[in-house]
Design a protein around this motif. Structure first.
Motif, PDB file in Angstrom:
ATOM      1  N   TYR A 196       0.826  -1.214   0.000  1.00 39.82           N
ATOM      2  CA  TYR A 196       0.000   0.000   0.000  1.00 39.82           C
ATOM      3  C   TYR A 196       0.856   1.259   0.000  1.00 39.82           C
ATOM      4  O   TYR A 196       0.511   2.280  -0.609  1.00 39.82           O
ATOM      5  CB  TYR A 196      -0.903  -0.015   1.233  1.00 39.82           C
ATOM      6  CG  TYR A 196      -1.769   1.209   1.395  1.00 39.82           C
ATOM      7  CD1 TYR A 196      -1.394   2.242   2.251  1.00 39.82           C
ATOM      8  CD2 TYR A 196      -2.956   1.322   0.688  1.00 39.82           C
ATOM      9  CE1 TYR A 196      -2.185   3.358   2.399  1.00 39.82           C
ATOM     10  CE2 TYR A 196      -3.752   2.461   0.817  1.00 39.82           C
ATOM     11  CZ  TYR A 196      -3.371   3.475   1.679  1.00 39.82           C
ATOM     12  OH  TYR A 196      -4.156   4.577   1.814  1.00 39.82           O
ATOM     13  N   THR A 197       2.014   1.207   0.678  1.00 37.75           N
ATOM     14  CA  THR A 197       2.890   2.376   0.758  1.00 37.75           C
ATOM     15  C   THR A 197       3.506   2.703  -0.595  1.00 37.75           C
ATOM     16  O   THR A 197       3.805   3.856  -0.879  1.00 37.75           O
ATOM     17  CB  THR A 197       3.985   2.141   1.806  1.00 37.75           C
ATOM     18  OG1 THR A 197       3.359   1.812   3.049  1.00 37.75           O
ATOM     19  CG2 THR A 197       4.850   3.367   1.999  1.00 37.75           C
ATOM     20  N   GLY A 198       3.712   1.705  -1.455  1.00 37.42           N
ATOM     21  CA  GLY A 198       4.232   1.985  -2.788  1.00 37.42           C
ATOM     22  C   GLY A 198       5.394   1.130  -3.225  1.00 37.42           C
ATOM     23  O   GLY A 198       5.958   1.357  -4.310  1.00 37.42           O
ATOM     24  N   PHE A 199       5.804   0.125  -2.437  1.00 39.40           N
ATOM     25  CA  PHE A 199       6.859  -0.782  -2.882  1.00 39.40           C
ATOM     26  C   PHE A 199       6.342  -1.624  -4.044  1.00 39.40           C
ATOM     27  O   PHE A 199       5.173  -2.031  -4.073  1.00 39.40           O
ATOM     28  CB  PHE A 199       7.313  -1.675  -1.737  1.00 39.40           C
ATOM     29  CG  PHE A 199       8.177  -0.967  -0.729  1.00 39.40           C
ATOM     30  CD1 PHE A 199       7.606  -0.304   0.342  1.00 39.40           C
ATOM     31  CD2 PHE A 199       9.547  -0.945  -0.858  1.00 39.40           C
ATOM     32  CE1 PHE A 199       8.390   0.349   1.282  1.00 39.40           C
ATOM     33  CE2 PHE A 199      10.349  -0.284   0.070  1.00 39.40           C
ATOM     34  CZ  PHE A 199       9.762   0.370   1.133  1.00 39.40           C
ATOM     35  N   SER A 200       7.238  -1.911  -4.991  1.00 44.31           N
ATOM     36  CA  SER A 200       6.812  -2.615  -6.205  1.00 44.31           C
ATOM     37  C   SER A 200       6.498  -4.079  -5.945  1.00 44.31           C
ATOM     38  O   SER A 200       5.621  -4.649  -6.593  1.00 44.31           O
ATOM     39  CB  SER A 200       7.900  -2.507  -7.279  1.00 44.31           C
ATOM     40  OG  SER A 200       9.094  -3.168  -6.846  1.00 44.31           O
ATOM     41  N   ARG A 201       7.190  -4.712  -5.016  1.00 44.82           N
ATOM     42  CA  ARG A 201       6.905  -6.109  -4.680  1.00 44.82           C
ATOM     43  C   ARG A 201       7.433  -6.404  -3.279  1.00 44.82           C
ATOM     44  O   ARG A 201       8.277  -5.673  -2.747  1.00 44.82           O
ATOM     45  CB  ARG A 201       7.519  -7.075  -5.689  1.00 44.82           C
ATOM     46  CG  ARG A 201       9.037  -7.003  -5.809  1.00 44.82           C
ATOM     47  CD  ARG A 201       9.532  -8.028  -6.813  1.00 44.82           C
ATOM     48  NE  ARG A 201      10.955  -7.881  -7.099  1.00 44.82           N
ATOM     49  CZ  ARG A 201      11.635  -8.679  -7.943  1.00 44.82           C
ATOM     50  NH1 ARG A 201      11.002  -9.663  -8.571  1.00 44.82           N
ATOM     51  NH2 ARG A 201      12.921  -8.494  -8.160  1.00 44.82           N
ATOM     52  N   SER A 202       6.879  -7.455  -2.679  1.00 49.60           N
ATOM     53  CA  SER A 202       7.306  -7.867  -1.342  1.00 49.60           C
ATOM     54  C   SER A 202       7.330  -9.390  -1.285  1.00 49.60           C
ATOM     55  O   SER A 202       6.629 -10.065  -2.049  1.00 49.60           O
ATOM     56  CB  SER A 202       6.363  -7.311  -0.263  1.00 49.60           C
ATOM     57  OG  SER A 202       5.059  -7.819  -0.445  1.00 49.60           O
ATOM     58  N   LYS A 203       8.128  -9.930  -0.357  1.00 49.02           N
ATOM     59  CA  LYS A 203       8.274 -11.376  -0.210  1.00 49.02           C
ATOM     60  C   LYS A 203       8.168 -11.736   1.268  1.00 49.02           C
ATOM     61  O   LYS A 203       8.786 -11.100   2.124  1.00 49.02           O
ATOM     62  CB  LYS A 203       9.626 -11.860  -0.757  1.00 49.02           C
ATOM     63  CG  LYS A 203       9.815 -13.362  -0.689  1.00 49.02           C
ATOM     64  CD  LYS A 203       8.786 -14.091  -1.552  1.00 49.02           C
ATOM     65  CE  LYS A 203       8.942 -15.599  -1.474  1.00 49.02           C
ATOM     66  NZ  LYS A 203       7.938 -16.290  -2.280  1.00 49.02           N
ATOM     67  N   LEU A 204       7.382 -12.777   1.545  1.00 51.13           N
ATOM     68  CA  LEU A 204       7.232 -13.307   2.901  1.00 51.13           C
ATOM     69  C   LEU A 204       8.262 -14.411   3.133  1.00 51.13           C
ATOM     70  O   LEU A 204       8.316 -15.378   2.376  1.00 51.13           O
ATOM     71  CB  LEU A 204       5.819 -13.850   3.117  1.00 51.13           C
ATOM     72  CG  LEU A 204       5.590 -14.686   4.378  1.00 51.13           C
ATOM     73  CD1 LEU A 204       5.792 -13.837   5.619  1.00 51.13           C
ATOM     74  CD2 LEU A 204       4.205 -15.310   4.370  1.00 51.13           C
ATOM     75  N   LEU A 205       9.071 -14.267   4.196  1.00 53.03           N
ATOM     76  CA  LEU A 205      10.042 -15.285   4.588  1.00 53.03           C
ATOM     77  C   LEU A 205       9.662 -15.798   5.972  1.00 53.03           C
ATOM     78  O   LEU A 205       9.721 -15.059   6.958  1.00 53.03           O
ATOM     79  CB  LEU A 205      11.470 -14.734   4.641  1.00 53.03           C
ATOM     80  CG  LEU A 205      12.217 -14.510   3.327  1.00 53.03           C
ATOM     81  CD1 LEU A 205      11.648 -13.329   2.566  1.00 53.03           C
ATOM     82  CD2 LEU A 205      13.706 -14.287   3.600  1.00 53.03           C
ATOM     83  N   ARG A 206       9.230 -17.049   6.046  1.00 53.61           N
ATOM     84  CA  ARG A 206       9.022 -17.683   7.356  1.00 53.61           C
ATOM     85  C   ARG A 206      10.365 -18.273   7.806  1.00 53.61           C
ATOM     86  O   ARG A 206      11.038 -18.956   7.025  1.00 53.61           O
ATOM     87  CB  ARG A 206       7.955 -18.776   7.267  1.00 53.61           C
ATOM     88  CG  ARG A 206       6.563 -18.231   6.969  1.00 53.61           C
ATOM     89  CD  ARG A 206       5.537 -19.354   6.981  1.00 53.61           C
ATOM     90  NE  ARG A 206       4.180 -18.892   6.838  1.00 53.61           N
ATOM     91  CZ  ARG A 206       3.561 -18.730   5.674  1.00 53.61           C
ATOM     92  NH1 ARG A 206       4.195 -19.019   4.547  1.00 53.61           N
ATOM     93  NH2 ARG A 206       2.314 -18.296   5.631  1.00 53.61           N
ATOM     94  N   LEU A 207      10.721 -18.080   9.079  1.00 52.69           N
ATOM     95  CA  LEU A 207      12.094 -18.332   9.521  1.00 52.69           C
ATOM     96  C   LEU A 207      12.152 -19.165  10.797  1.00 52.69           C
ATOM     97  O   LEU A 207      11.203 -19.181  11.588  1.00 52.69           O
ATOM     98  CB  LEU A 207      12.802 -16.989   9.778  1.00 52.69           C
ATOM     99  CG  LEU A 207      12.788 -15.984   8.638  1.00 52.69           C
ATOM    100  CD1 LEU A 207      13.220 -14.623   9.135  1.00 52.69           C
ATOM    101  CD2 LEU A 207      13.661 -16.450   7.493  1.00 52.69           C
ATOM    102  N   GLN A 208      13.330 -19.803  10.984  1.00 49.80           N
ATOM    103  CA  GLN A 208      13.710 -20.492  12.231  1.00 49.80           C
ATOM    104  C   GLN A 208      12.855 -21.701  12.577  1.00 49.80           C
ATOM    105  O   GLN A 208      12.685 -22.042  13.743  1.00 49.80           O
ATOM    106  CB  GLN A 208      13.722 -19.539  13.433  1.00 49.80           C
ATOM    107  CG  GLN A 208      14.957 -18.675  13.539  1.00 49.80           C
ATOM    108  CD  GLN A 208      14.979 -17.545  12.524  1.00 49.80           C
ATOM    109  OE1 GLN A 208      15.632 -17.657  11.499  1.00 49.80           O
ATOM    110  NE2 GLN A 208      14.282 -16.456  12.815  1.00 49.80           N
TER     111      GLN A 208
END
Length: 587
Positions: A205-217
């Motif tokens: 929503y802020t304006g980043f072109s893409r995002s990725k979810l990383l589940r960790l640990q």
């Protein structure tokens, strides 16, 4: 990894009290509890530097393409903590700077010569020019700040990042039920869990072109899809942390270098782990069914075997019947032969009579002996054949009984297998019910815990609670006194009387004067005498100097018998006699 660092607040407002002793620092700082608190907290619960550094290597594919070309290599780590991520950035070739408000954390960075400064996150970002940073990172800061401030932080990060630059925000994963209901609240400065869908939507929503979810640990053994999954793993083994890596828009050629990193899947989701658990449980049920079917097929095979045995038994019975018929035929033939032989013998006898004169006696005897031997041989053969047939029939009957026993055993096993299958189905249904109930209860208790915490926080922070504290203390004290006034008064009177007796016993002249006055009140005189006697009995007598024997003697105005040479036993006898005399006087 970065420590439990900053809460970000808008404006330049003064620090305000929060949860008793906690104080929220101005915009973007750690909520400080005491000096070096968070450094000690992180050393206890976060893990070693080596472990955290190893975990942070998962982000290298998202930052190494930024080193290509002649773009900016500056990076800012908000809430840098002990500086593990700063070390990795500097080792890769970035010009990194750490921001934190906690002095204990900054001291850990200075000990390793890492560039870090004391400041809050929003104030620092506001001083930067547009398109000046390649990386903005914040590890475990989002859960410490109000959501409006988190929106401001994401917007400021988008402004200062170069085209293609990345924002990394890591936070506890509330999708893990154990983390969302228990582990998250280990840190007293956490605001609330942030679902990954909300944080991902915020960056988009802020304006980043893409995002990725990383589940960790997540546990290493569960990365293998064939590893068994139990109910405890579903509740607590989902990736305990997650990160959102968001990238600012840039030319397509530049973004292609990051496609591989953004195209991979990371970690374990709750629904995937639950599906593996359901699949494992279904496989277990199918295995039980397969075993039951195998046992049923085994029962069918046994039934077939019993049928074959029955057919064999019938065949043996048919053969036995044929043998009986053959035996009857043989007996008939033998009977006919015997009758024929009897006829022949009768003819021979007639012939012998006729030619008796002509035949010799020896020749006639020989012929008769030969006929007798032949008859005995035929009879012996028939008898032996009959015994053989009888033994064969007995053997066939024994085999038939054995086959019948095998059939009954197979039938019993089939029934037992059916009962086990039904029990397995019932157990599977019960496990499903327990799982549904556990998931429902977990959500209910989580909702109640959040509501209770909000209610308690509001009550303890209210002005009326602090103002009524003295009233509550006075009410508790008055309640204890009012519940037992008689007991309290008696205790006070006994204490005063005991002190008065001690005072009088130490002064013989005063004792004699009081004795004369108290004789007018016999009951009071008796009670004070008993009190003095009990006090004397509770104290050991000295060998050289004996105190006043008892209050009654002093009150009489007489010296203690034996005075300083009286033994303990003599004193005890005297006291007993004195008590008996006093009791008679009272009567």
């Amino acid at each position: 990894m970065a420590g439990p660092s900053p809460g970000v607040q808008r404006g330049q407002r003064e620090p305000v009290p929060l949860r008793g002793c906690f104080v929220a620092a101005a915009r973007g700082g750690v909520r400080q509890v005491s000096e070096n608190f968070y450094r000690a907290f992180e050393d206890r619960h976060r893990g070693t530097r080596e472990l955290i550094s190893q975990r942070l290597k998962v982000y290298l594919p998202f930052i190494t393409p930024l080193l290509e070309g002649d773009g900016s290599r500056r990076a800012a780590d908000l809430g840098c903590g002990r500086g593990e991520w700063l070390e990795i950035l500097i080792g890769c070739g970035f010009d990194a700077n750490g921001i934190d408000l906690d002095e204990g954390m900054l001291e850990a960075c200075r000990e390793r010569g890492l560039p870090a400064q004391q400041n809050d996150a929003l104030s620092y970002l506001a001083t930067l020019e547009d398109n000046s940073l390649a990386i903005v990172s914040g590890f475990h800061i989002a859960e410490h700040i109000p959501f409006p401030d988190l929106q401001t932080l994401v917007a400021e990060a988008l402004r200062v990042l170069i085209p293609g630059g990345v924002l990394i925000l890591e936070t506890p994963n509330a999708e893990n039920i154990a983390v969302g209901t228990n582990g998250f609240y280990l840190d007293p400065t956490h605001e609330r869990p942030i679902p990954h869908l909300l944080l991902s939507f915020l960056t988009d929503y802020t304006g980043f072109s893409r995002s990725k979810l990383l589940r960790l640990q997540e546990p290493d053994q569960l990365k293998n899809p064939d590893h068994p999954v139990d109910l405890l793993a579903v509740l607590s083994a989902v990736s305990p942390d997650y990160a959102i890596v968001a990238q600012k828009a840039a030319a397509l050629e530049k973004l292609q270098a990051f496609d591989e990193a953004f195209g991979k899947d990371y970690g374990l989701a709750l629904d995937a782990l639950a599906q593996r658990y359901d699949h494992a449980r279904q496989n277990s049920i199918e295995e039980i069914r397969t075993q039951s079917q195998a046992q049923a097929q085994h029962g069918v095979w046994l039934e077939s075997l019993v049928g074959q045995v029955s057919d064999r038994t019938l065949e043996l019975e048919i053969r036995a019947h044929k043998l009986d018929v053959l035996t009857e035929r043989l007996n008939g033939q033998v009977h006919e032969q015997l009758q024929e032989m009897h006829g022949q013998l009768h003819e021979a006898a007639l012939q012998l009579v006729r030619v008796e004169a002509q035949a010799k006696e020896a020749e006639l005897t020989a012929r008769l002996e030969i006929q007798r031997i032949q008859s005995e041989a035929v009879y012996s053969t028939v008898e032996a054949r009959s015994k053989e047939i009888e033994e064969f029939y007995k053997e066939a009957e024994a085999r038939g009984n054995e086959a019948k026993a095998c059939y009954e055993e197979a039938e019993a096993r089939g029934k037992e297998a059916k009962l086990r299958y039904e029990a397995a189905e019932a157990r599977a249904a019960e496990l499903q019910r327990q799982l549904d109930e556990s998931l429902g209860n977990a959500h209910l208790w989580y909702t109640r815990a959040v509501a209770y915490e909000v209610h308690q926080r509001a009550l303890l922070a209210s002005t009326s609670w602090r103002l009524t504290a003295p009233l509550r203390f006075c009410a508790r004290t008055a309640g204890r006194v009012l519940r037992s006034p008689r007991h309290t008064i008696k205790g006070i009177i006994r204490g005063l009387a005991s002190r008065a007796v001690r005072f009088v016993l130490a002064r013989p002249r005063l004792s004699m004067k009081l004795n004369r006055g108290l004789k007018k009140f016999p009951r009071l005189h008796q009670r004070l005498s008993n009190m003095a006697r009990n006090r004397s009995a509770s104290q050991p007598y000295a060998a050289a100097v004996t105190p006043m024997a008892d209050f009654n003697v002093i009150m009489q105005g007489e010296p203690a018998p034996g005075s300083q040479r009286q033994t303990q036993r003599a004193n005890a006898i005297y006291q007993a006699l004195e008590s008996a005399a006093n009791s008679k006087v009272e009567k």
